[in-house]
Design an enzyme around this catalytic site. Structure first.
Site, PDB file in Angstrom:
ATOM      1  N   HIS A  43       0.903  -1.480  -0.203  1.00  0.00           N
ATOM      2  CA  HIS A  43      -0.001  -0.017   0.122  1.00  0.00           C
ATOM      3  C   HIS A  43       1.026   1.262  -0.066  1.00  0.00           C
ATOM      4  CE1 HIS A  43      -3.154  -2.966   1.410  1.00  0.00           C
ATOM      5  NE2 HIS A  43      -3.741  -2.092   0.584  1.00  0.00           N
ATOM      6  N   HIS A  48       1.074   1.504  -5.630  1.00  0.00           N
ATOM      7  CA  HIS A  48      -0.328   0.929  -5.743  1.00  0.00           C
ATOM      8  C   HIS A  48      -1.341   1.971  -5.941  1.00  0.00           C
ATOM      9  CE1 HIS A  48      -3.896  -1.365  -4.731  1.00  0.00           C
ATOM     10  NE2 HIS A  48      -4.189  -0.311  -3.739  1.00  0.00           N
ATOM     11  N   HIS A  88      -7.188   6.578  -3.149  1.00  0.00           N
ATOM     12  CA  HIS A  88      -7.957   5.848  -2.342  1.00  0.00           C
ATOM     13  C   HIS A  88      -7.493   5.174  -1.225  1.00  0.00           C
ATOM     14  CE1 HIS A  88      -5.804   2.615  -4.380  1.00  0.00           C
ATOM     15  NE2 HIS A  88      -6.522   1.644  -3.717  1.00  0.00           N
ATOM     16  N   ASP A  89      -6.056   5.183  -1.230  1.00  0.00           N
ATOM     17  CA  ASP A  89      -5.208   4.497  -0.111  1.00  0.00           C
ATOM     18  C   ASP A  89      -4.185   5.266   0.480  1.00  0.00           C
ATOM     19  OD1 ASP A  89      -6.533   1.946   0.455  1.00  0.00           O
ATOM     20  OD2 ASP A  89      -5.136   1.011  -1.117  1.00  0.00           O
ATOM     21  N   ASP A 104      -9.301  -1.609  -7.985  1.00  0.00           N
ATOM     22  CA  ASP A 104      -8.502  -1.910  -6.695  1.00  0.00           C
ATOM     23  C   ASP A 104      -8.181  -3.339  -6.775  1.00  0.00           C
ATOM     24  OD1 ASP A 104      -7.309  -1.101  -4.288  1.00  0.00           O
ATOM     25  OD2 ASP A 104      -9.019  -1.343  -3.081  1.00  0.00           O
TER      26      ASP A 104
END
Length: 323
Positions: free
Chosen positions: A7, A11, A47-48, A159
């Site tokens: 992560h 990514h 998103h992360d 994802d």
């Protein structure tokens, strides 16, 4: 982004590329406005954002500040949303400053819905909804709701798309994730916590885990997605089936569960495959099997050209005469 094994910013960039792949498809793009597209790209990239490299279950088990702040519900996804909006409100990143309040509210709500939708606890809902969308998507009266649904589900699709990539990419992402998971398992042991499933490096079964992930998680969603957007999704399903076969064959490989060994081999393979960049020469990123020497005028090839940055001549400072 922090420097986690999986992560990380890499990514985030990968999921950004994945969602861009859907956006470039006419089937998918048909339902999006220009504003929807920029929202989708930002949501994918962030998103992360600031992921700690430890799962939601770990946050809850250790009663972390994040778990307490978000009451144990979509802990990480809520944090990613909050940090993304904070980022967009900084003066240097206010790309939506010219929007009306109602328009920015739409931006904020859609970013939130998309990022919250990446919580794996939402997966079964996405599978059901994507199945029902096949009949709903063409109805003009539900256009806004349908747009929201395909973007929310689309980011989740992007994802979890690693098993749908070519084998070496699929394999590398898997071992990067397992590296992160095993490190969490080590921490759980140190804290005398129950080790999370798939995270105990002393009891690994990576190929079998990936086969289950493909069969029960990825395949059902991508099959529904293929019914919605067949043109861009067909190749994903082909890779998925090939990769399942490859993982099945790896079941008998004594090194299949050795994360460090496989990451090292994959890194060396990438080095051997990579060619040194030639200054002022085009670097093609189309299919490697295409013969570019016989270029048909009707075929468009994409390339980038690397050039040296020209250094500006230094200005000579004039010395002031002493009076």
């Amino acid at each position: 982004y922090f420097k986690n094994p999986y992560h990380s910013a890499l990514h985030g960039a990968d999921v950004l590329i994945n969602i861009y792949y859907w956006i470039k498809s006419e089937d998918f793009n048909l339902y999006l406005s220009d504003l929807d597209i920029i929202i989708a790209l930002i949501s994918a990239a962030c998103h992360d954002f600031k992921h700690p490299g430890l799962t939601q279950n770990f946050q809850i088990a250790t009663t972390s500040d994040l778990a307490l702040k978000y009451n144990g519900r979509s802990v990480l996804e809520n944090m990613h949303c909050s940090e993304t909006i904070r980022l967009l409100l900084k003066p240097q990143y206010q790309i939506f400053a010219s929007l009306k309040k109602s328009e920015f509210r739409y931006v904020r709500e859609l970013i939130t819905d998309m990022i919250l939708g990446t919580d794996m606890q939402m997966h079964s809902d996405h599978v059901k909804k994507s199945g029902s969308l096949v009949d709903e998507i063409t109805k003009t009266e539900n256009r806004e709701e349908n747009t929201k649904n395909i973007l929310v589900i689309g980011l989740h699709v992007a994802d979890i798309a690693n098993p749908c990539k070519p084998w070496l990419d699929c394999k590398r992402w898997t071992y990067m994730l397992m590296d992160e998971w095993f490190k969490q398992g080590d921490k759980e042991k140190e804290l005398a916590l129950e080790v999370s499933p798939m995270m105990d490096r002393t009891k690994p079964n990576i190929p079998r885990g990936q086969i289950g992930f493909i069969d029960y998680i990825v395949k059902p969603l991508f099959e529904n997605w293929n019914r919605l957007f067949p043109n861009p999704t067909e190749i994903c399903l082909k890779h998925l089936l090939k990769n399942k076969t490859n993982w099945t064959q790896l079941n008998s490989d004594p090194n299949a569960n050795n994360v460090e060994f496989n990451l090292s081999n994959l890194k060396n393979a990438q080095k051997r495959k990579s060619k040194p960049i030639q200054i002022n020469e085009p670097i093609h990123y189309d299919d490697n099997n295409v013969d570019h020497s016989n270029n048909d005028n009707n075929v468009e090839y994409h390339a980038v050209i690397v050039t040296k940055k020209k250094s500006k001549p230094k200005k000579k400072k004039k010395k002031k005469k002493k009076k």
